[in-house]
Design an enzyme around this catalytic site. Sequence first.
Site, PDB file in Angstrom:
ATOM      1  N   SER A 193       0.842  -1.201   0.000  1.00  0.00           N
ATOM      2  CA  SER A 193       0.000   0.000   0.000  1.00  0.00           C
ATOM      3  C   SER A 193       0.880   1.255   0.000  1.00  0.00           C
ATOM      4  O   SER A 193       0.573   2.232  -0.689  1.00  0.00           O
ATOM      5  CB  SER A 193      -0.926   0.001   1.214  1.00  0.00           C
ATOM      6  OG  SER A 193      -0.177   0.147   2.400  1.00  0.00           O
ATOM      7  N   ARG A 220       0.395   3.544  -3.249  1.00  0.00           N
ATOM      8  CA  ARG A 220      -0.245   4.849  -3.016  1.00  0.00           C
ATOM      9  C   ARG A 220       0.602   5.972  -3.608  1.00  0.00           C
ATOM     10  O   ARG A 220       0.112   6.819  -4.348  1.00  0.00           O
ATOM     11  CB  ARG A 220      -0.438   5.082  -1.519  1.00  0.00           C
ATOM     12  CG  ARG A 220      -1.147   6.389  -1.216  1.00  0.00           C
ATOM     13  CD  ARG A 220      -1.256   6.650   0.255  1.00  0.00           C
ATOM     14  NE  ARG A 220      -1.939   5.572   0.954  1.00  0.00           N
ATOM     15  CZ  ARG A 220      -1.331   4.704   1.725  1.00  0.00           C
ATOM     16  NH1 ARG A 220      -0.022   4.778   1.907  1.00  0.00           N
ATOM     17  NH2 ARG A 220      -2.012   3.764   2.330  1.00  0.00           N
ATOM     18  N   ASN A 228      -0.535   7.929  -7.104  1.00  0.00           N
ATOM     19  CA  ASN A 228      -0.798   9.366  -7.082  1.00  0.00           C
ATOM     20  C   ASN A 228       0.102  10.119  -8.046  1.00  0.00           C
ATOM     21  O   ASN A 228      -0.354  10.971  -8.813  1.00  0.00           O
ATOM     22  CB  ASN A 228      -0.606   9.916  -5.671  1.00  0.00           C
ATOM     23  CG  ASN A 228      -1.862   9.795  -4.845  1.00  0.00           C
ATOM     24  OD1 ASN A 228      -2.792  10.551  -5.020  1.00  0.00           O
ATOM     25  ND2 ASN A 228      -1.903   8.800  -3.979  1.00  0.00           N
TER      26      ASN A 228
END
Lengths: 282, 156
Positions: A211, A215, A219
Amino acid sequence: MASENEALTSASYIKHHLTNLTYGQLPDGSWGIAGSAEEAAAMGFWAIHIDTMFFSLGLGALFLYIFSRVGKTMTAGVPTGMQNFVEWIVEFIDTSVRGSFSGKNDLVAPLALTVFCWILLMNLMDLVPIDWVPSLATALGIPYLKIVPTTDPNATFGMALGVFLLILYYSIKVKGVGGFVGELTLQPFGKFGLPVNLFLEGVSLISKPISLALRLFGNLYAGEMIFILIAVMFSAGTVLAAFGGLLQLGWAIFHILIVILQAFIFMTLTIVYMDMAHQEHH
Amino acid sequence: MNINATLIGQSIAFFVFVWFTMKFVWPPIMAALEARKKQIADGLAAAERGKHEQELAEKAAKEKIAEAKQQAADIISMAQKRANEIVEESKDKARVEGDRLLTAANAEIEQEVNRAKEHLRGQVVDLAVSGAGRILNKEIDAKAHEALIKDLVAQI
């Protein structure tokens, strides 16, 4: 060069921007730089993204250079200029670490500082207009160049892997092998639910680095993608190009938020994971 | 977007950077920050001490002033007392002197009076003697009547 034999279509433009400068084994068996995205993909695991390595190491070195130079000339007196800035960041990190990390480990605060500054610098490369450096590189004969290391999953997974190894190391160091294995197998359903426990805890453990990496990568990759898509508008007539310029500016301003936020989130989660690794029971 | 050896390179770079930060970046900065924190704390403590000392000094000064005022009042009252005393003393002295002068004058006067009396008495005696001689028409033998005259003189 890729753009010589194919027309500069939107698709090839985007593809060009999403391809790393990859060094590995070419199809004919020799080692060299991949001439196309397909060639780069065919290189398998034993290839390296020169651009990602170059920019991430360069930015990391820049961070270390600035901070260690300031650290060397640091005085307890009235801070000025760069020292002020460095102190501001260091105190911010120190406050964050004190707030979230309850254990005692001299590694965590420097770790958080490194992670925050390094990711922030890498993310900030996203704000450099996307065609400047690659165009320059093309002029110099470099076929591909991605200047934002965090849009390369290798970089984000590399850091997440580092954090993951630290989590494992400190979990075992603090709780012992038995304690760590017990944590993985005896919760939350007691020893009779061992397989379920192992599955749940294993997933939660593995999900930490994944994660973290995804992440940040997601992004930044999405942000980069939007810059590229807006840039495509530049070739679509004067009006659209002007509009695209405006959008580029707007998105860049908004992206500053994401750039800083993602660096902060990565850092905070790193601290939290390290805290969890230091706790006997959670 | 291929996962490849870059991953390993990045991980190694990560550890090297973290190690470098932990070894060479974090400690001096934190040391300086701690030193400044201490400096500020010391400064504040010193300021507090200074304030305290000032309060003490002010109190001492007030005490000194009160003492000085008291002393001044004492001195003034003493001076007044002394002045009164001096006045009284001089008054006494004057009185004594006056008395003495008066007594002396009185004595002198008395002396004068006595002398005058003596003189007068003598003259009266002479007068009386000559008067009596004239009356008797003959010289009174002073020697013969000396006792008588003396008696007469004593009577006057």
